[in-house]
Design an enzyme around this catalytic site. Structure first.
Site, mmCIF file in Angstrom:
data_model
loop_
_atom_site.group_PDB
_atom_site.id
_atom_site.type_symbol
_atom_site.label_atom_id
_atom_site.label_comp_id
_atom_site.label_asym_id
_atom_site.label_seq_id
_atom_site.Cartn_x
_atom_site.Cartn_y
_atom_site.Cartn_z
ATOM 1 N N ALA A 80 -22.797 12.721 10.690
ATOM 2 C CA ALA A 80 -21.806 13.392 11.549
ATOM 3 C C ALA A 80 -20.522 12.332 11.999
ATOM 4 O O ALA A 80 -21.299 11.490 12.458
ATOM 5 C CB ALA A 80 -22.232 14.032 12.679
ATOM 6 N N THR A 123 -20.213 2.214 7.669
ATOM 7 C CA THR A 123 -19.330 1.855 6.467
ATOM 8 C C THR A 123 -18.762 0.575 6.554
ATOM 9 O O THR A 123 -18.930 -0.416 7.510
ATOM 10 C CB THR A 123 -17.824 2.660 7.323
ATOM 11 O OG1 THR A 123 -16.762 2.303 6.368
ATOM 12 C CG2 THR A 123 -17.388 2.343 8.330
ATOM 13 N N ASP A 124 -18.405 0.097 5.215
ATOM 14 C CA ASP A 124 -17.772 -1.269 4.984
ATOM 15 C C ASP A 124 -16.826 -1.720 5.924
ATOM 16 O O ASP A 124 -16.382 -2.991 5.995
ATOM 17 C CB ASP A 124 -17.511 -1.579 3.603
ATOM 18 C CG ASP A 124 -16.408 -0.790 3.100
ATOM 19 O OD1 ASP A 124 -16.200 0.155 3.687
ATOM 20 O OD2 ASP A 124 -16.082 -0.844 1.840
ATOM 21 N N GLU A 125 -15.881 -0.794 6.538
ATOM 22 C CA GLU A 125 -14.679 -0.914 7.333
ATOM 23 C C GLU A 125 -15.121 -1.691 8.409
ATOM 24 O O GLU A 125 -14.101 -2.172 9.239
ATOM 25 C CB GLU A 125 -14.034 0.290 7.600
ATOM 26 C CG GLU A 125 -13.587 1.025 6.275
ATOM 27 C CD GLU A 125 -12.497 2.030 6.316
ATOM 28 O OE1 GLU A 125 -11.630 2.099 7.372
ATOM 29 O OE2 GLU A 125 -12.453 3.156 5.559
ATOM 30 N N TYR A 147 -10.716 4.297 13.704
ATOM 31 C CA TYR A 147 -12.023 4.705 13.133
ATOM 32 C C TYR A 147 -13.105 3.626 13.066
ATOM 33 O O TYR A 147 -14.163 3.973 13.205
ATOM 34 C CB TYR A 147 -11.265 5.204 11.675
ATOM 35 C CG TYR A 147 -12.513 5.458 10.698
ATOM 36 C CD1 TYR A 147 -13.485 6.394 10.996
ATOM 37 C CD2 TYR A 147 -12.637 4.706 9.716
ATOM 38 C CE1 TYR A 147 -14.758 6.592 10.071
ATOM 39 C CE2 TYR A 147 -13.834 4.738 8.769
ATOM 40 C CZ TYR A 147 -14.802 5.671 9.036
ATOM 41 O OH TYR A 147 -15.882 5.810 8.163
ATOM 42 N N SER A 148 -12.487 2.640 12.272
ATOM 43 C CA SER A 148 -13.689 1.457 12.018
ATOM 44 C C SER A 148 -14.227 0.963 13.364
ATOM 45 O O SER A 148 -15.327 0.448 13.231
ATOM 46 C CB SER A 148 -13.162 0.262 11.116
ATOM 47 O OG SER A 148 -11.976 -0.304 11.695
ATOM 48 N N SER A 150 -14.739 2.643 16.083
ATOM 49 C CA SER A 150 -15.603 3.363 16.509
ATOM 50 C C SER A 150 -16.816 3.613 15.854
ATOM 51 O O SER A 150 -17.948 3.645 16.230
ATOM 52 C CB SER A 150 -15.000 4.889 16.810
ATOM 53 O OG SER A 150 -14.690 5.419 15.446
ATOM 54 N N LYS A 151 -16.968 3.285 14.494
ATOM 55 C CA LYS A 151 -18.058 3.299 13.843
ATOM 56 C C LYS A 151 -18.632 1.988 13.831
ATOM 57 O O LYS A 151 -20.016 1.946 13.888
ATOM 58 C CB LYS A 151 -17.544 3.211 12.239
ATOM 59 C CG LYS A 151 -17.202 4.478 11.664
ATOM 60 C CD LYS A 151 -18.053 5.717 11.831
ATOM 61 C CE LYS A 151 -19.225 5.385 10.790
ATOM 62 N NZ LYS A 151 -20.215 6.702 10.752
ATOM 63 N N LYS A 186 -8.289 12.778 1.725
ATOM 64 C CA LYS A 186 -8.752 11.368 1.248
ATOM 65 C C LYS A 186 -8.248 11.072 -0.178
ATOM 66 O O LYS A 186 -7.802 12.115 -0.803
ATOM 67 C CB LYS A 186 -10.123 11.225 1.131
ATOM 68 C CG LYS A 186 -11.120 11.625 2.345
ATOM 69 C CD LYS A 186 -10.971 10.446 3.146
ATOM 70 C CE LYS A 186 -11.521 10.944 4.689
ATOM 71 N NZ LYS A 186 -12.920 11.213 4.809
ATOM 72 N N PRO A 202 1.662 10.430 -2.358
ATOM 73 C CA PRO A 202 2.086 9.416 -1.519
ATOM 74 C C PRO A 202 1.306 8.156 -1.747
ATOM 75 O O PRO A 202 0.068 8.249 -1.207
ATOM 76 C CB PRO A 202 1.872 10.045 -0.255
ATOM 77 C CG PRO A 202 0.795 11.051 -0.265
ATOM 78 C CD PRO A 202 0.475 11.517 -1.638
ATOM 79 N N LEU A 203 1.874 7.350 -2.179
ATOM 80 C CA LEU A 203 1.220 5.628 -2.100
ATOM 81 C C LEU A 203 1.616 4.863 -1.202
ATOM 82 O O LEU A 203 3.002 4.552 -0.985
ATOM 83 C CB LEU A 203 1.603 5.336 -3.707
ATOM 84 C CG LEU A 203 0.908 4.026 -3.875
ATOM 85 C CD1 LEU A 203 -0.635 4.102 -4.139
ATOM 86 C CD2 LEU A 203 1.434 3.460 -5.390
ATOM 87 N N TYR A 204 0.650 4.313 -0.426
ATOM 88 C CA TYR A 204 0.919 3.590 0.782
ATOM 89 C C TYR A 204 1.698 2.077 0.294
ATOM 90 O O TYR A 204 1.027 1.377 -0.660
ATOM 91 C CB TYR A 204 -0.320 3.313 1.669
ATOM 92 C CG TYR A 204 -0.472 4.424 2.546
ATOM 93 C CD1 TYR A 204 0.491 4.962 3.196
ATOM 94 C CD2 TYR A 204 -1.951 4.725 2.525
ATOM 95 C CE1 TYR A 204 0.083 5.973 4.316
ATOM 96 C CE2 TYR A 204 -2.257 5.779 3.471
ATOM 97 C CZ TYR A 204 -1.181 6.400 4.349
ATOM 98 O OH TYR A 204 -1.502 7.221 5.157
ATOM 99 N N ASP A 269 3.746 2.050 4.463
ATOM 100 C CA ASP A 269 2.353 1.618 4.474
ATOM 101 C C ASP A 269 1.676 2.129 5.982
ATOM 102 O O ASP A 269 2.223 2.082 7.108
ATOM 103 C CB ASP A 269 2.199 -0.019 4.462
ATOM 104 C CG ASP A 269 0.987 -0.164 3.892
ATOM 105 O OD1 ASP A 269 -0.003 0.540 3.644
ATOM 106 O OD2 ASP A 269 0.658 -1.655 3.750
#
Ligand SMILES: NC(=O)c1ccc[n+]([C@@H]2O[C@H](COP(=O)([O-])OP(=O)(O)OC[C@H]3O[C@@H](n4cnc5c(N)ncnc54)[C@H](O)[C@@H]3O)[C@@H](O)[C@H]2O)c1
Length: 325
Positions: A80, A123-125, A147-148, A150-151, A186, A202-204, A269
């Site tokens: 989660a 995560t790898d992030e 996000y990363s 917090s992970k 995603k 949409p490509l960043y 970006d």
């Protein structure tokens, strides 16, 4: 054996639960899923009528509920999370509350109730961004997005509960997952569903960001190896072995959906966009016998076919996310 799986109404957790429920081994675990059913979770991802599955709707921050579920659980696999980087840039509150406070609530409950093993999905992030080479598990964490970050916080908390309290915690850090049942925000499901709807994708920036792609079933195989064969207090990187720039990935998705570059809209970006992630997963390979089994081209073709054949799964989710219903 009773297994508590958090976040399994989402993409990866539901694939993991499907894998375990498909087993007819006499010692296959009974599974309780704890999921809040945020925008990212849907009961359509779960076989609710399966005799070995129980679903509980609730928040991993609800200490009383967590205690009750931990008392019946032998082991925990914790998926989660708030998982979308873009959402963490526009507002990080839920990321801290769920990913950090929620994980701590689960760890505390596991400790109090004497859970045997706690697998934390990271995560790898958390490692940051790397221009060349790959990160081993010993590399210092240097996350860049809310996000990363917090992970990384939850990942370190999980390891702290092992070192401080001796709780059998195992952490996995995987690369970008793809496959069926992924929420259409995603990149792969967003691009595929947009193209199926005849919309642009949409490509960043210039699409130069590089990611390693891991089929969700390979990831679940890795998680299961860590749960059953891994060692307490250890971290295991889980990679897929297919590195692509976002531009290369876009080219493959356009081809798979019969579209061309006119369907691409270059957009500003993402803030702080990490250039490249790459995990060294030799530890999982040598210690656990992990290796990804899905060929990327075949896995991507199957994924595109799944979205083509399952519009009834993603159309309502997309409408809901756009506030249209
Ligand atoms: N998707 C990827 O490529 C990827 C890569 C690396 C790591 N991960 C990690 O894997 C895990 C699963 O990712 P995913 O892609 O399946 O995510 P997802 O967003 O598809 O699913 C997350 C699930 O967690 C539930 N949830 C959210 N907040 C909750 C709360 N407070 N209490 C209870 N349930 C809650 C949601 O309802 C949803 O069902 C996450 O921890 C994520 O950080 C994902």
């Amino acid at each position: 054996m009773n297994l508590l799986v958090t976040g399994a109404a989402g993409f990866i957790g539901s694939a993991y639960v499907r894998r375990l429920l498909a087993s007819d081994e006499p010692d296959a675990p009974r599974i309780t899923v704890l999921d809040k059913l945020t925008y990212a979770g849907t009961l359509d991802n779960l076989q609710l009528d399966h005799p070995r599955l129980e679903f509980v709707q609730g928040d991993i921050r609800d200490a009383e509920l967590v205690d009750k579920l931990m008392a019946d659980a032998d082991q925990v696999v914790h998926f989660a999370a708030e998982s979308h980087v873009d959402r963490s840039i526009s507002g990080a509150d839920d990321f801290v509350l769920t990913n950090v406070v929620g994980t701590q609530t689960l760890l505390e409950g596991a400790l109090r109730q004497g859970v045997e093993t706690f697998v934390h999905i990271s995560t790898d992030e958390v490692y940051g961004s790397i221009e060349q080479g790959s990160w081993p598990e010993t590399h210092p964490l240097s996350p860049n997005s809310p996000y990363s970050a917090s992970k990384a916080s939850s990942d370190l908390l999980a390891l702290a509960y092992h070192r401080t309290h001796g709780l059998d915690v195992r952490v996995t850090r995987c690369s970008n997952n793809y496959g069926p049942h992924q929420f259409p925000e995603k990149v792969i499901p967003l691009f595929v569903t947009n193209l199926l709807e005849g919309k642009k994708v949409p490509l960043y920036g210039e699409g130069l960001n590089v990611r390693d792609w891991l089929h969700v079933e390979d990831h679940c195989q890795g998680v299961e190896l860590v749960r059953t064969e891994g060692r307490p207090g250890e971290v295991y990187n889980i990679g897929g072995g297919t590195e692509l720039s976002n531009k290369e990935l876009t080219g493959l998705l356009l081809e798979a959906c019969g579209a061309d570059w006119d369907s691409v809209e270059y957009v500003t970006d993402r803030k702080g966009h990490d250039l490249r992630y790459s995990v060294d997963w030799s530890k999982a390979r040598t210690e656990l016998g992990y290796r990804p089994r899905h060929d990327f081209a075949a896995g991507l073709a199957d994924t595109v076919a799944w979205y083509r054949d399952n519009r009834a799964w993603w159309e309502p989710l997309k409408r809901r996310a756009q506030g249209l219903s």
